[in-house]
Design a protein around this motif. Structure first.
Motif, PDB file in Angstrom:
ATOM      1  N   ALA A  51       0.802  -1.222   0.000  1.00 23.80           N
ATOM      2  CA  ALA A  51       0.000   0.000   0.000  1.00 23.80           C
ATOM      3  C   ALA A  51       0.834   1.271   0.000  1.00 23.80           C
ATOM      4  CB  ALA A  51      -0.927   0.002   1.210  1.00 23.80           C
ATOM      5  N   LEU A  52       2.069   1.181   0.437  1.00 24.61           N
ATOM      6  CA  LEU A  52       2.878   2.395   0.563  1.00 24.61           C
ATOM      7  C   LEU A  52       3.284   2.929  -0.799  1.00 24.61           C
ATOM      8  CD1 LEU A  52       5.088   1.436   3.598  1.00 24.61           C
ATOM      9  CD2 LEU A  52       3.091   2.903   3.555  1.00 24.61           C
ATOM     10  N   LYS A  53       3.127   4.206  -0.929  1.00 22.85           N
ATOM     11  CA  LYS A  53       3.515   4.900  -2.157  1.00 22.85           C
ATOM     12  C   LYS A  53       4.575   5.923  -1.803  1.00 22.85           C
ATOM     13  CE  LYS A  53      -0.274   3.614  -4.704  1.00 22.85           C
ATOM     14  NZ  LYS A  53      -0.264   2.224  -4.742  1.00 22.85           N
ATOM     15  N   ASP A  54       5.105   6.567  -2.816  1.00 19.17           N
ATOM     16  CA  ASP A  54       6.065   7.644  -2.560  1.00 19.17           C
ATOM     17  C   ASP A  54       5.393   8.733  -1.737  1.00 19.17           C
ATOM     18  OD1 ASP A  54       7.892   6.314  -4.052  1.00 19.17           O
ATOM     19  OD2 ASP A  54       7.546   7.463  -5.873  1.00 19.17           O
ATOM     20  N   GLY A  55       6.151   9.329  -0.852  1.00 27.48           N
ATOM     21  CA  GLY A  55       5.605  10.408  -0.043  1.00 27.48           C
ATOM     22  C   GLY A  55       6.458  10.638   1.173  1.00 27.48           C
ATOM     23  N   SER A  56       6.055  11.589   1.968  1.00 36.03           N
ATOM     24  CA  SER A  56       6.811  11.896   3.168  1.00 36.03           C
ATOM     25  C   SER A  56       6.545  10.845   4.238  1.00 36.03           C
ATOM     26  CB  SER A  56       6.412  13.279   3.687  1.00 36.03           C
ATOM     27  OG  SER A  56       5.077  13.248   4.145  1.00 36.03           O
ATOM     28  N   THR A  57       7.362  10.868   5.280  1.00 35.88           N
ATOM     29  CA  THR A  57       7.197   9.934   6.383  1.00 35.88           C
ATOM     30  C   THR A  57       5.835  10.115   7.041  1.00 35.88           C
ATOM     31  OG1 THR A  57       9.568   9.958   6.769  1.00 35.88           O
ATOM     32  CG2 THR A  57       8.214   9.113   8.545  1.00 35.88           C
ATOM     33  N   GLU A  58       5.370  11.362   7.149  1.00 37.93           N
ATOM     34  CA  GLU A  58       4.062  11.620   7.757  1.00 37.93           C
ATOM     35  C   GLU A  58       2.950  10.990   6.922  1.00 37.93           C
ATOM     36  OE1 GLU A  58       6.308  14.186   7.166  1.00 37.93           O
ATOM     37  OE2 GLU A  58       7.053  14.208   9.210  1.00 37.93           O
ATOM     38  N   ASP A  59       3.050  11.088   5.590  1.00 43.01           N
ATOM     39  CA  ASP A  59       2.056  10.472   4.711  1.00 43.01           C
ATOM     40  C   ASP A  59       2.062   8.957   4.877  1.00 43.01           C
ATOM     41  OD1 ASP A  59       1.428  12.979   3.739  1.00 43.01           O
ATOM     42  OD2 ASP A  59       2.678  12.774   1.933  1.00 43.01           O
ATOM     43  N   GLY A  79       5.566   3.186  16.360  1.00 42.90           N
ATOM     44  CA  GLY A  79       6.725   3.935  15.914  1.00 42.90           C
ATOM     45  C   GLY A  79       7.061   3.654  14.466  1.00 42.90           C
ATOM     46  N   LEU A  80       7.663   4.635  13.826  1.00 41.86           N
ATOM     47  CA  LEU A  80       8.098   4.514  12.434  1.00 41.86           C
ATOM     48  C   LEU A  80       9.402   5.281  12.322  1.00 41.86           C
ATOM     49  CD1 LEU A  80       7.663   3.902   9.396  1.00 41.86           C
ATOM     50  CD2 LEU A  80       6.317   5.994   9.292  1.00 41.86           C
ATOM     51  N   ARG A  81      10.453   4.587  11.915  1.00 43.89           N
ATOM     52  CA  ARG A  81      11.730   5.275  11.760  1.00 43.89           C
ATOM     53  C   ARG A  81      12.491   4.688  10.575  1.00 43.89           C
ATOM     54  NH1 ARG A  81      12.977   1.636  15.905  1.00 43.89           N
ATOM     55  NH2 ARG A  81      14.912   0.526  15.577  1.00 43.89           N
ATOM     56  N   LYS A  82      13.323   5.538  10.008  1.00 47.74           N
ATOM     57  CA  LYS A  82      14.150   5.120   8.877  1.00 47.74           C
ATOM     58  C   LYS A  82      15.335   4.331   9.399  1.00 47.74           C
ATOM     59  CE  LYS A  82      16.399   6.596   4.835  1.00 47.74           C
ATOM     60  NZ  LYS A  82      16.628   7.238   3.730  1.00 47.74           N
ATOM     61  N   SER A 100      -5.241  -7.524  28.950  1.00 50.59           N
ATOM     62  CA  SER A 100      -4.449  -6.291  28.977  1.00 50.59           C
ATOM     63  C   SER A 100      -2.963  -6.525  28.709  1.00 50.59           C
ATOM     64  CB  SER A 100      -4.604  -5.580  30.326  1.00 50.59           C
ATOM     65  OG  SER A 100      -5.946  -5.250  30.530  1.00 50.59           O
ATOM     66  N   MET A 101      -2.644  -7.577  27.982  1.00 53.19           N
ATOM     67  CA  MET A 101      -1.247  -7.854  27.631  1.00 53.19           C
ATOM     68  C   MET A 101      -0.979  -7.328  26.223  1.00 53.19           C
ATOM     69  SD  MET A 101      -0.623 -11.658  29.206  1.00 53.19           S
ATOM     70  CE  MET A 101       0.981 -11.713  28.466  1.00 53.19           C
ATOM     71  N   ASP A 102      -0.122  -6.332  26.118  1.00 55.45           N
ATOM     72  CA  ASP A 102       0.253  -5.774  24.828  1.00 55.45           C
ATOM     73  C   ASP A 102       1.534  -6.435  24.343  1.00 55.45           C
ATOM     74  OD1 ASP A 102      -1.875  -4.125  25.212  1.00 55.45           O
ATOM     75  OD2 ASP A 102      -0.703  -2.318  25.599  1.00 55.45           O
ATOM     76  N   LYS A 103       1.574  -6.726  23.045  1.00 58.11           N
ATOM     77  CA  LYS A 103       2.770  -7.310  22.445  1.00 58.11           C
ATOM     78  C   LYS A 103       3.296  -6.336  21.402  1.00 58.11           C
ATOM     79  CE  LYS A 103       1.246 -12.072  22.970  1.00 58.11           C
ATOM     80  NZ  LYS A 103       0.845 -13.275  22.262  1.00 58.11           N
ATOM     81  N   LEU A 104       4.591  -6.140  21.409  1.00 65.88           N
ATOM     82  CA  LEU A 104       5.240  -5.237  20.460  1.00 65.88           C
ATOM     83  C   LEU A 104       5.897  -6.065  19.359  1.00 65.88           C
ATOM     84  CD1 LEU A 104       6.118  -2.341  19.736  1.00 65.88           C
ATOM     85  CD2 LEU A 104       8.153  -2.741  21.118  1.00 65.88           C
ATOM     86  N   PHE A 105       5.573  -5.715  18.115  1.00 68.72           N
ATOM     87  CA  PHE A 105       6.152  -6.395  16.960  1.00 68.72           C
ATOM     88  C   PHE A 105       6.977  -5.404  16.163  1.00 68.72           C
ATOM     89  CE2 PHE A 105       2.388  -8.816  18.031  1.00 68.72           C
ATOM     90  CZ  PHE A 105       2.865 -10.111  18.018  1.00 68.72           C
ATOM     91  N   HIS A 106       8.069  -5.872  15.606  1.00 64.68           N
ATOM     92  CA  HIS A 106       8.946  -5.048  14.777  1.00 64.68           C
ATOM     93  C   HIS A 106       8.861  -5.568  13.351  1.00 64.68           C
ATOM     94  CE1 HIS A 106      10.837  -3.227  18.322  1.00 64.68           C
ATOM     95  NE2 HIS A 106      10.664  -4.416  18.871  1.00 64.68           N
ATOM     96  N   ILE A 107       8.556  -4.672  12.425  1.00 64.40           N
ATOM     97  CA  ILE A 107       8.427  -5.031  11.014  1.00 64.40           C
ATOM     98  C   ILE A 107       9.330  -4.106  10.215  1.00 64.40           C
ATOM     99  CG2 ILE A 107       6.858  -5.170   9.047  1.00 64.40           C
ATOM    100  CD1 ILE A 107       4.572  -5.570  11.037  1.00 64.40           C
ATOM    101  N   LYS A 108      10.062  -4.667   9.280  1.00 64.08           N
ATOM    102  CA  LYS A 108      10.892  -3.849   8.389  1.00 64.08           C
ATOM    103  C   LYS A 108      10.264  -3.888   7.001  1.00 64.08           C
ATOM    104  CE  LYS A 108      15.090  -3.986  10.966  1.00 64.08           C
ATOM    105  NZ  LYS A 108      16.526  -3.999  10.940  1.00 64.08           N
ATOM    106  N   VAL A 109      10.138  -2.687   6.419  1.00 60.01           N
ATOM    107  CA  VAL A 109       9.482  -2.536   5.118  1.00 60.01           C
ATOM    108  C   VAL A 109      10.357  -1.669   4.227  1.00 60.01           C
ATOM    109  CG1 VAL A 109       7.418  -1.680   3.956  1.00 60.01           C
ATOM    110  CG2 VAL A 109       7.211  -2.674   6.218  1.00 60.01           C
ATOM    111  N   PHE A 110      10.477  -2.055   2.974  1.00 59.51           N
ATOM    112  CA  PHE A 110      11.188  -1.251   1.979  1.00 59.51           C
ATOM    113  C   PHE A 110      10.164  -0.415   1.216  1.00 59.51           C
ATOM    114  CE2 PHE A 110      14.384  -4.573   2.434  1.00 59.51           C
ATOM    115  CZ  PHE A 110      15.538  -3.828   2.414  1.00 59.51           C
ATOM    116  N   TRP A 111      10.472   0.857   1.032  1.00 63.38           N
ATOM    117  CA  TRP A 111       9.713   1.661   0.093  1.00 63.38           C
ATOM    118  C   TRP A 111      10.544   2.855  -0.304  1.00 63.38           C
ATOM    119  CZ3 TRP A 111       7.560   2.241   5.180  1.00 63.38           C
ATOM    120  CH2 TRP A 111       7.565   3.530   5.683  1.00 63.38           C
ATOM    121  N   SER A 112      10.216   3.379  -1.459  1.00 67.90           N
ATOM    122  CA  SER A 112      10.949   4.525  -1.990  1.00 67.90           C
ATOM    123  C   SER A 112      10.504   5.772  -1.252  1.00 67.90           C
ATOM    124  CB  SER A 112      10.677   4.662  -3.486  1.00 67.90           C
ATOM    125  OG  SER A 112      11.350   5.770  -3.989  1.00 67.90           O
ATOM    126  N   GLN A 113      11.444   6.525  -0.770  1.00 67.49           N
ATOM    127  CA  GLN A 113      11.146   7.719   0.033  1.00 67.49           C
ATOM    128  C   GLN A 113      11.600   8.961  -0.705  1.00 67.49           C
ATOM    129  OE1 GLN A 113       9.544   7.552   2.883  1.00 67.49           O
ATOM    130  NE2 GLN A 113       9.653   9.685   3.415  1.00 67.49           N
TER     131      GLN A 113
END
Length: 115
Positions: A51-59, A79-82, A100-113
Motif C-alpha cells: 500500500a505504501l507509495k512515494d511520499g513523506s514519512t508523515e504520509d 513507531g516509524l523510523r528510517k 491487557s497484555m500488549d505485544k510489540l512487533f517489529h516489522i521492516k518494510v522497503f519503500w521509496s522515500q
C-alpha cells in the motif's frame, strides 16, 4: 502381593502418559496461537508494503494507521523510523491482547522515500 505391585506400576505408568497427553494439548494450543499471530503479522507487513507509495514519512504513517484501523483494529502503530539502509523503514506495531497484555512487533518494510 505381586498383583498389587503390578497394578501400582501400571497405574503410575498410565498417570505419566495422561500427564504427557495434557502437556501435548497445551503445547498445541500455544503453538496454534503463535502460528496464527505470525500469519496475521506477515499479512499486515505485506499489506503495508503493497500500500505504501512515494511520499513523506508523515504520509506513510497516516497510510499505515488507516490500514491498521480499518482491517486490524487490535493493532496500532507505535513507531516509524528510517533504518540505516536506504528505503528501509522500521515499524513498531503494538497488538492489544487479551488480559491487557500488549505485544510489540517489529516489522521492516522497503519503500521509496521522496521528501
Amino acid at each position: 502381593m505381586e498383583a498389587i505391585i503390578a497394578i501400582a506400576v501400571c497405574g503410575f505408568g498410565l498417570a505419566m502418559i495422561l500427564g504427557l497427553y495434557g502437556m501435548v494439548i497445551k503445547t498445541e494450543i500455544v503453538s496454534k496461537a503463535i502460528f496464527l499471530q505470525s500469519v496475521e503479522i506477515n499479512s499486515i507487513a505485506d499489506e503495508i508494503g503493497l500500500a505504501l507509495k512515494d511520499g513523506s514519512t508523515e504520509d506513510q504513517q497516516e497510510a499505515i494507521e488507516v490500514i491498521l484501523e480499518s482491517k486490524y483494529p487490535d493493532y496500532e502503530l507505535a513507531g516509524l523510523r528510517k533504518d540505516s539502509q536506504a528505503s528501509l523503514y522500521h515499524l513498531e506495531i503494538i497488538h492489544k491482547g487479551e488480559n491487557s497484555m500488549d505485544k510489540l512487533f517489529h516489522i521492516k518494510v522497503f519503500w521509496s522515500q521522496h521528501e
